[in-house]
Write an enzyme that holds these catalytic residues in place. Structure first.
Site, mmCIF file in Angstrom:
data_model
loop_
_atom_site.group_PDB
_atom_site.id
_atom_site.type_symbol
_atom_site.label_atom_id
_atom_site.label_comp_id
_atom_site.label_asym_id
_atom_site.label_seq_id
_atom_site.Cartn_x
_atom_site.Cartn_y
_atom_site.Cartn_z
ATOM 1 C CG ASN A 180 -3.067 2.219 6.858
ATOM 2 O OD1 ASN A 180 -3.140 3.240 5.973
ATOM 3 N ND2 ASN A 180 -2.191 1.046 6.439
ATOM 4 C CB CYS A 202 0.957 6.300 2.550
ATOM 5 S SG CYS A 202 0.907 4.866 2.147
ATOM 6 C CG HIS A 203 5.929 3.710 3.151
ATOM 7 N ND1 HIS A 203 6.333 3.206 4.328
ATOM 8 C CD2 HIS A 203 5.348 2.525 2.380
ATOM 9 C CE1 HIS A 203 5.710 1.864 4.429
ATOM 10 N NE2 HIS A 203 5.222 1.602 3.502
ATOM 11 C CG HIS A 232 -3.513 1.707 0.519
ATOM 12 N ND1 HIS A 232 -3.931 2.100 1.895
ATOM 13 C CD2 HIS A 232 -2.175 1.318 0.759
ATOM 14 C CE1 HIS A 232 -2.747 2.229 2.829
ATOM 15 N NE2 HIS A 232 -1.901 1.344 2.222
#
Length: 469
Positions: A180, A202-203, A232
């Protein structure tokens, strides 16, 4: 003469059989020869979580897992724990560990990058709380807002050095970035290295695998869904029952309040209280009528009004507990949670993705971060978007998201200037461009505050940001 003919005939058959068997062995050797480099393997739970995922893969058996970190102590911890579970489970993987990046990268087919520059939480506290002193009301400060910019400006130079080595040593390798702030790191990397195969992972989209079957009261195998946006900052665009084709969104909207107000959040291994840190999540759903993929308030890092609706008690509760878990990670007596063969679900999506590349399966992956090539029409082509993709041996092929909602697309576009100028600041070593990035950020409301904040952060983090001039 007949004897000679017979001898030639049987020699030809024997040679053919030997050739077939040799060919099969070559294929088997090629299947087993993947060299997978894990850069940042000494970091808290990432290294062991990834190794545990690989240990469960039958397709990748025989691969070499190369653990690399600049911290020799944490690298040694990860290596020793990995070797102990390798022996315990009897898996067929070779484990190597080295602090030499050039040695690690030699012959690599896949490179995984998950690093953190400096003391993570000390610097995160500065990223988050210093802007607040100047009246800039950001949430979290890890991925978006001013904090996300300072985080990126520390992270990217180190990852550029890694990718420079990859470009020299193993330019054909697939490069998966987990660090990140995903948006800004991947934009800088794909701008600087347009010929490398760089994919951000990204999970968070996996939250849909846990939530949708309960909401729709049907197995995951019967659910088809599509999501996308920015990392995100992504929404569920559509969801259907496979057997009937029925739209699942009306059911989600009907059950939303009851379900999400009581949902216990399991994030990075920390179980929070029911309903915690979802103020921004609820507001986005109520205003835009789409389900955010990120269930916590990290999504608020990109919104100027998020601070006014965020659950600050929940945020502080999560942050302090998450910090405690990470800082005490190697005090654990057991790491079975990462290596339990009964747990089939991987901690990260990297193993299924590599399996699908190796096996050339044309499999669907619900979220990858790659440069926008018309996948989301309202965003520029250089911005790295989070979209579904088809995976095969030739690479990661993003899918276009048709009819992306304009209302949410406008929010995504509000990030473009800050992302692009952060990259320019890093690549040009420019303090002026860093100020332009702050002034382009929708969270920043005051030009004088932005300038003073930049001076303060450059002083506080001079060891990492001193290259800006």
């Amino acid at each position: 003469e007949c004897a000679i003919v017979d001898l030639l005939f049987f020699t030809k058959i024997f040679y053919k059989r030997i050739s077939c068997r040799f060919g099969e062995r070559l294929k088997e050797r090629d299947k087993m020869s993947n060299r997978i480099v894990i850069i940042g393997a000494g970091s808290t739970n990432f290294g062991l979580g990834i190794v545990g995922d690989f240990f469960k893969s039958k397709i990748l058996e025989g691969s070499t897992l190369v653990l690399h970190d600049i911290n020799a102590k944490t690298l040694e911890n990860t290596k020793n724990i990995a070797l102990s579970y390798k022996e315990k489970l009897g898996v067929n993987f070779e484990i190597q560990a080295t602090t030499s990046r050039s040695e690690a990268l030699r012959g690599a087919h896949f490179c995984l990058i998950s690093i953190e520059v400096g003391r993570r939480f000390d610097l995160w506290d500065q990223d988050w709380k210093t802007p607040l002193q100047y009246g800039i009301k950001q949430v979290y400060g890890e991925n978006g807002g001013p904090g996300g910019m300072f985080h990126a400006m520390r992270q990217v130079p180190a990852i550029i050095e890694i990718c420079e080595d990859i470009e020299k040593i193993c330019p054909e390798a697939f490069v998966f970035s987990y660090s990140n702030p995903m948006q800004r790191i991947c934009h800088a990397l794909t701008t600087r290295f347009p010929n490398l195969k760089i994919i951000g992972l990204c999970h968070e989209v996996k939250s849909m695998d846990r939530q949708l079957p309960t909401l729709l009261e049907t197995p995951l195998e019967n659910i088809e869904f599509e999501a996308g946006g920015l990392n995100h900052f992504s929404i569920l665009l559509k969801v259907n029952y496979k057997d009937t084709g029925k739209d699942g969104y009306p059911i989600i909207r009907e059950k939303f309040n009851d379900y999400y107000s009581t949902l216990v959040n399991d994030h990075e291994g920390f179980i929070s209280k029911p309903g915690a840190e979802r103020g921004v999540f609820f507001e986005l759903f109520n205003q835009y009528n789409y389900l955010p993929i990120t269930t916590d308030s990290h999504i608020g890092e990109y919104l100027p009004w998020a601070y006014s609706v965020a659950d600050h008690d929940g945020i502080l509760d999560f942050y302090e507990n998450y910090k405690r878990k990470c800082l005490n990670y190697y005090e654990n007596d057991s790491y079975d949670e990462y290596f339990d063969p009964k747990v089939k679900e991987p901690h990260e999506r990297i193993v299924p993705i590599i399996e699908n590349i190796v096996n050339d399966t044309n499999a669907l992956e619900h979220a990858v971060n790659i440069p926008n090539k018309g996948f989301i029409e309202c965003l520029p082509s250089d911005i790295v978007v989070e979209v579904p993709a088809i995976i095969n041996k030739s690479g990661i092929h993003g899918k276009k998201l048709e009819n992306y909602p304009q209302s949410f697309g406008v929010l995504l576009n509000s990030q473009v200037g800050a992302i692009q100028m952060t990259t320019q600041a890093i690549l040009n070593h420019s303090k002026k461009d860093a100020l332009f990035a702050l002034l382009a950020d929708p969270v920043v409301h005051d030009a004088k505050a932005a300038s003073s904040l930049l001076d303060t952060m450059l002083f506080q983090q001079n060891d990492y940001l001193g290259y800006l001039n």
